[in-house]
Design a protein around this motif. Structure first.
Motif, PDB file in Angstrom:
ATOM      1  N   GLY A 186       0.631  -1.100  -0.138  1.00  0.00           N
ATOM      2  CA  GLY A 186      -0.015   0.068  -0.030  1.00  0.00           C
ATOM      3  C   GLY A 186       1.234   1.078  -0.005  1.00  0.00           C
ATOM      4  O   GLY A 186       0.226   2.415   0.681  1.00  0.00           O
ATOM      5  N   ALA A 187       1.837   1.413  -0.405  1.00  0.00           N
ATOM      6  CA  ALA A 187       2.685   2.430  -0.649  1.00  0.00           C
ATOM      7  C   ALA A 187       2.208   3.393  -1.338  1.00  0.00           C
ATOM      8  O   ALA A 187       1.750   3.244  -2.562  1.00  0.00           O
ATOM      9  CB  ALA A 187       4.163   2.273  -0.951  1.00  0.00           C
ATOM     10  N   SER A 188       2.669   4.892  -0.973  1.00  0.00           N
ATOM     11  CA  SER A 188       1.796   5.948  -2.041  1.00  0.00           C
ATOM     12  C   SER A 188       2.662   5.709  -3.637  1.00  0.00           C
ATOM     13  O   SER A 188       3.264   4.795  -3.519  1.00  0.00           O
ATOM     14  CB  SER A 188       2.273   7.351  -1.823  1.00  0.00           C
ATOM     15  N   VAL A 189       2.141   6.387  -4.620  1.00  0.00           N
ATOM     16  CA  VAL A 189       3.044   6.287  -5.553  1.00  0.00           C
ATOM     17  C   VAL A 189       3.748   7.273  -6.295  1.00  0.00           C
ATOM     18  O   VAL A 189       4.796   6.433  -6.578  1.00  0.00           O
ATOM     19  CB  VAL A 189       1.672   7.023  -6.496  1.00  0.00           C
ATOM     20  N   LEU A 190       4.177   8.467  -5.589  1.00  0.00           N
ATOM     21  CA  LEU A 190       5.304   9.206  -4.966  1.00  0.00           C
ATOM     22  C   LEU A 190       6.675   8.342  -4.410  1.00  0.00           C
ATOM     23  O   LEU A 190       7.954   8.035  -4.866  1.00  0.00           O
ATOM     24  CB  LEU A 190       5.475  10.037  -4.047  1.00  0.00           C
ATOM     25  N   ALA A 191       6.344   7.056  -3.484  1.00  0.00           N
ATOM     26  CA  ALA A 191       7.263   6.063  -2.745  1.00  0.00           C
ATOM     27  C   ALA A 191       7.869   5.599  -2.929  1.00  0.00           C
ATOM     28  O   ALA A 191       8.587   4.507  -3.896  1.00  0.00           O
ATOM     29  CB  ALA A 191       6.788   5.831  -1.673  1.00  0.00           C
ATOM     30  N   ILE A 192       6.493   4.216  -4.885  1.00  0.00           N
ATOM     31  CA  ILE A 192       7.028   3.961  -5.312  1.00  0.00           C
ATOM     32  C   ILE A 192       8.072   4.323  -6.932  1.00  0.00           C
ATOM     33  O   ILE A 192       8.792   3.623  -7.422  1.00  0.00           O
ATOM     34  CB  ILE A 192       5.514   3.425  -6.016  1.00  0.00           C
ATOM     35  N   ALA A 193       7.696   5.224  -7.189  1.00  0.00           N
ATOM     36  CA  ALA A 193       8.208   6.256  -8.535  1.00  0.00           C
ATOM     37  C   ALA A 193       9.854   6.129  -7.228  1.00  0.00           C
ATOM     38  O   ALA A 193      10.370   6.163  -8.276  1.00  0.00           O
ATOM     39  CB  ALA A 193       7.325   7.633  -8.337  1.00  0.00           C
ATOM     40  N   ILE A 194      10.031   7.109  -6.573  1.00  0.00           N
ATOM     41  CA  ILE A 194      11.788   7.235  -5.539  1.00  0.00           C
ATOM     42  C   ILE A 194      12.277   5.710  -5.811  1.00  0.00           C
ATOM     43  O   ILE A 194      13.236   6.111  -6.392  1.00  0.00           O
ATOM     44  CB  ILE A 194      11.495   8.078  -4.733  1.00  0.00           C
ATOM     45  N   ALA A 195      11.719   4.671  -5.379  1.00  0.00           N
ATOM     46  CA  ALA A 195      11.967   3.287  -5.035  1.00  0.00           C
ATOM     47  C   ALA A 195      12.687   2.835  -7.048  1.00  0.00           C
ATOM     48  O   ALA A 195      13.914   2.217  -6.789  1.00  0.00           O
ATOM     49  CB  ALA A 195      11.171   2.438  -4.766  1.00  0.00           C
ATOM     50  N   VAL A 196      11.528   2.875  -7.665  1.00  0.00           N
ATOM     51  CA  VAL A 196      12.214   2.243  -8.579  1.00  0.00           C
ATOM     52  C   VAL A 196      13.319   3.367  -9.499  1.00  0.00           C
ATOM     53  O   VAL A 196      13.819   2.520 -10.195  1.00  0.00           O
ATOM     54  CB  VAL A 196      10.192   2.506  -9.692  1.00  0.00           C
ATOM     55  N   ALA A 197      12.850   4.173  -9.154  1.00  0.00           N
ATOM     56  CA  ALA A 197      14.089   5.180  -9.469  1.00  0.00           C
ATOM     57  C   ALA A 197      14.861   5.055  -9.417  1.00  0.00           C
ATOM     58  O   ALA A 197      16.347   4.734  -9.887  1.00  0.00           O
ATOM     59  CB  ALA A 197      13.692   6.916  -9.837  1.00  0.00           C
ATOM     60  N   LEU A 198      15.255   4.951  -7.817  1.00  0.00           N
ATOM     61  CA  LEU A 198      16.537   4.594  -7.189  1.00  0.00           C
ATOM     62  C   LEU A 198      17.198   3.220  -7.370  1.00  0.00           C
ATOM     63  O   LEU A 198      18.573   2.766  -7.908  1.00  0.00           O
ATOM     64  CB  LEU A 198      16.822   4.948  -6.011  1.00  0.00           C
ATOM     65  N   THR A 199      16.330   2.169  -7.964  1.00  0.00           N
ATOM     66  CA  THR A 199      16.227   0.946  -8.100  1.00  0.00           C
ATOM     67  C   THR A 199      17.082   0.598  -9.636  1.00  0.00           C
ATOM     68  O   THR A 199      18.580   0.041  -9.814  1.00  0.00           O
ATOM     69  CB  THR A 199      15.264  -0.335  -7.517  1.00  0.00           C
ATOM     70  N   ASN A 200      16.855   1.779 -10.583  1.00  0.00           N
ATOM     71  CA  ASN A 200      17.267   1.538 -11.862  1.00  0.00           C
ATOM     72  C   ASN A 200      18.106   2.931 -12.660  1.00  0.00           C
ATOM     73  O   ASN A 200      18.769   2.588 -13.620  1.00  0.00           O
ATOM     74  CB  ASN A 200      16.115   1.558 -12.966  1.00  0.00           C
ATOM     75  N   VAL A 201      18.536   3.656 -11.255  1.00  0.00           N
ATOM     76  CA  VAL A 201      19.404   4.305 -11.591  1.00  0.00           C
ATOM     77  C   VAL A 201      21.007   4.035 -12.118  1.00  0.00           C
ATOM     78  O   VAL A 201      21.493   4.022 -12.787  1.00  0.00           O
ATOM     79  CB  VAL A 201      20.114   5.718 -10.221  1.00  0.00           C
ATOM     80  N   ARG A 202      21.220   2.397 -12.255  1.00  0.00           N
ATOM     81  CA  ARG A 202      22.456   1.646 -11.506  1.00  0.00           C
ATOM     82  C   ARG A 202      22.584   1.614 -13.482  1.00  0.00           C
ATOM     83  O   ARG A 202      23.756   1.553 -14.415  1.00  0.00           O
ATOM     84  CB  ARG A 202      22.481   0.183 -11.410  1.00  0.00           C
ATOM     85  N   LEU A 203      21.478   2.089 -14.417  1.00  0.00           N
ATOM     86  CA  LEU A 203      20.971   1.551 -15.828  1.00  0.00           C
ATOM     87  C   LEU A 203      21.916   3.150 -16.650  1.00  0.00           C
ATOM     88  O   LEU A 203      22.083   2.356 -17.951  1.00  0.00           O
ATOM     89  CB  LEU A 203      20.057   1.413 -16.312  1.00  0.00           C
ATOM     90  N   MET A 204      22.087   3.970 -15.637  1.00  0.00           N
ATOM     91  CA  MET A 204      22.669   5.468 -16.557  1.00  0.00           C
ATOM     92  C   MET A 204      23.757   5.223 -16.679  1.00  0.00           C
ATOM     93  O   MET A 204      24.644   5.301 -17.642  1.00  0.00           O
ATOM     94  CB  MET A 204      22.630   6.450 -15.492  1.00  0.00           C
ATOM     95  N   PRO A 205      24.750   4.509 -15.760  1.00  0.00           N
ATOM     96  CA  PRO A 205      26.545   4.533 -16.132  1.00  0.00           C
ATOM     97  C   PRO A 205      26.915   3.184 -16.725  1.00  0.00           C
ATOM     98  O   PRO A 205      27.568   3.522 -17.558  1.00  0.00           O
ATOM     99  CB  PRO A 205      26.794   4.156 -14.019  1.00  0.00           C
ATOM    100  N   MET A 206      25.491   2.125 -17.117  1.00  0.00           N
ATOM    101  CA  MET A 206      25.612   1.036 -17.565  1.00  0.00           C
ATOM    102  C   MET A 206      26.080   1.615 -18.882  1.00  0.00           C
ATOM    103  O   MET A 206      26.431   1.440 -20.106  1.00  0.00           O
ATOM    104  CB  MET A 206      24.836   0.339 -18.019  1.00  0.00           C
ATOM    105  N   THR A 207      24.422   2.897 -19.536  1.00  0.00           N
ATOM    106  CA  THR A 207      24.514   3.714 -20.680  1.00  0.00           C
ATOM    107  C   THR A 207      25.309   3.901 -21.249  1.00  0.00           C
ATOM    108  O   THR A 207      26.398   3.991 -22.797  1.00  0.00           O
ATOM    109  CB  THR A 207      23.449   3.928 -20.880  1.00  0.00           C
ATOM    110  N   LEU A 208      26.196   4.787 -20.588  1.00  0.00           N
ATOM    111  CA  LEU A 208      27.317   5.943 -20.667  1.00  0.00           C
ATOM    112  C   LEU A 208      28.735   4.333 -20.660  1.00  0.00           C
ATOM    113  O   LEU A 208      29.750   5.248 -21.993  1.00  0.00           O
ATOM    114  CB  LEU A 208      27.463   6.544 -19.140  1.00  0.00           C
TER     115      LEU A 208
END
Length: 247
Positions: free
Chosen positions: A78-100
């Motif tokens: 039952g987490a809020s949409v904002l909490a879910i968005a932040i968690a998913v963004a932090l989880t997937n931030v690893r893809l940025m250095p991989m792309t670079l």
């Protein structure tokens, strides 16, 4: 060494052949592991009382299993949409250095910029590892088609597998679903250990194995992020310093 100047030992002969060759490379372990992982994910989606369309939409738009699992788990509590968005963004931030890290290999004069942006959606762990291994041996014009052929084929496969997992949810015990999901990181680790000629990569894996449990004890919520930051920095710092010394 400049990636564009690497030898072309395994050239396919044309971008179209590189695309088809990459699609063939999916057959075998990559297809089995990613397919099974997303069957498990589809089962988790149904277990969270979400529709098959929500599960497939998640795979189509947010193709990164750790982030998708975080989304399902947080939704389930039952987490809020904002909490879910932040968690998913932090989880997937690893893809940025991989792309670079991958982009210098993919650039080719005359390629429209929008193709790079479109292909960036297909950069995930399995496709990134495979393309980083194959790109240095391919001509510059074949590298982007190879990435799209390999990761694009996996993307379609995982979309189908998500739906299959949703329909099989009642026949698959929850413990089996979770086990299938964790096949992907195990496969990723095995792929990396198969080619440890790069000393920095070996140092990163060993330091990660040592730091991971320690940082988890210090902070379960931040342990994984700290492990990647500390172990990765220490492992690749000598390589970075050597590159600076040689200009």
């Amino acid at each position: 060494m400049n990636p564009a100047a690497s030898p072309h030992a395994d050239a396919y002969g044309s971008p179209a052949r590189a695309f088809r060759g990459a699609a063939r490379d999916v057959v075998g372990a990559p297809a089995l592991v990613l397919g099974a992982s997303y069957v498990g994910f589809g089962s988790l989606v149904r277990g969270a009382d979400l529709s098959i369309f929500a599960g497939i939409f998640s795979t189509v738009t947010g193709w990164a299993l750790p982030g998708q699992i975080a989304l399902i788990e947080l939704y389930g509590i039952g987490a809020s949409v904002l909490a879910i968005a932040i968690a998913v963004a932090l989880t997937n931030v690893r893809l940025m250095p991989m792309t670079l890290a991958l982009m210098p290999y993919l650039r080719h004069p005359g390629t429209p910029r929008w193709r790079y942006y479109a292909a960036a959606h297909l950069i995930a762990v399995t496709g990134w590892v495979q393309t980083m291994r194959r790109a240095p041996d391919l001509p510059a014009e074949e590298r982007l088609p190879y990435l799209v052929g390999f990761s694009g084929t996996l993307w379609v496969l995982t979309i189908v597998s998500t739906g299959v997992g949703w329909f099989l949810a009642g026949a698959v015990p929850p413990s089996v679903s979770l086990g299938l999901v964790f096949l992907n990181p195990i496969y990723f680790m095995l792929v990396l250990t198969a080619d440890l000629r790069d000393r920095a990569r070996l140092r990163a894996m060993l330091l990660g194995a040592l730091c991971g449990p320690l940082f988890h004890l210090i902070s379960p919520n931040w342990g994984l992020l700290l492990t990647g930051l500390v172990a990765g920095t220490i492992a690749y710092l000598p390589k970075w310093l050597e590159a600076r010394r040689h200009g």
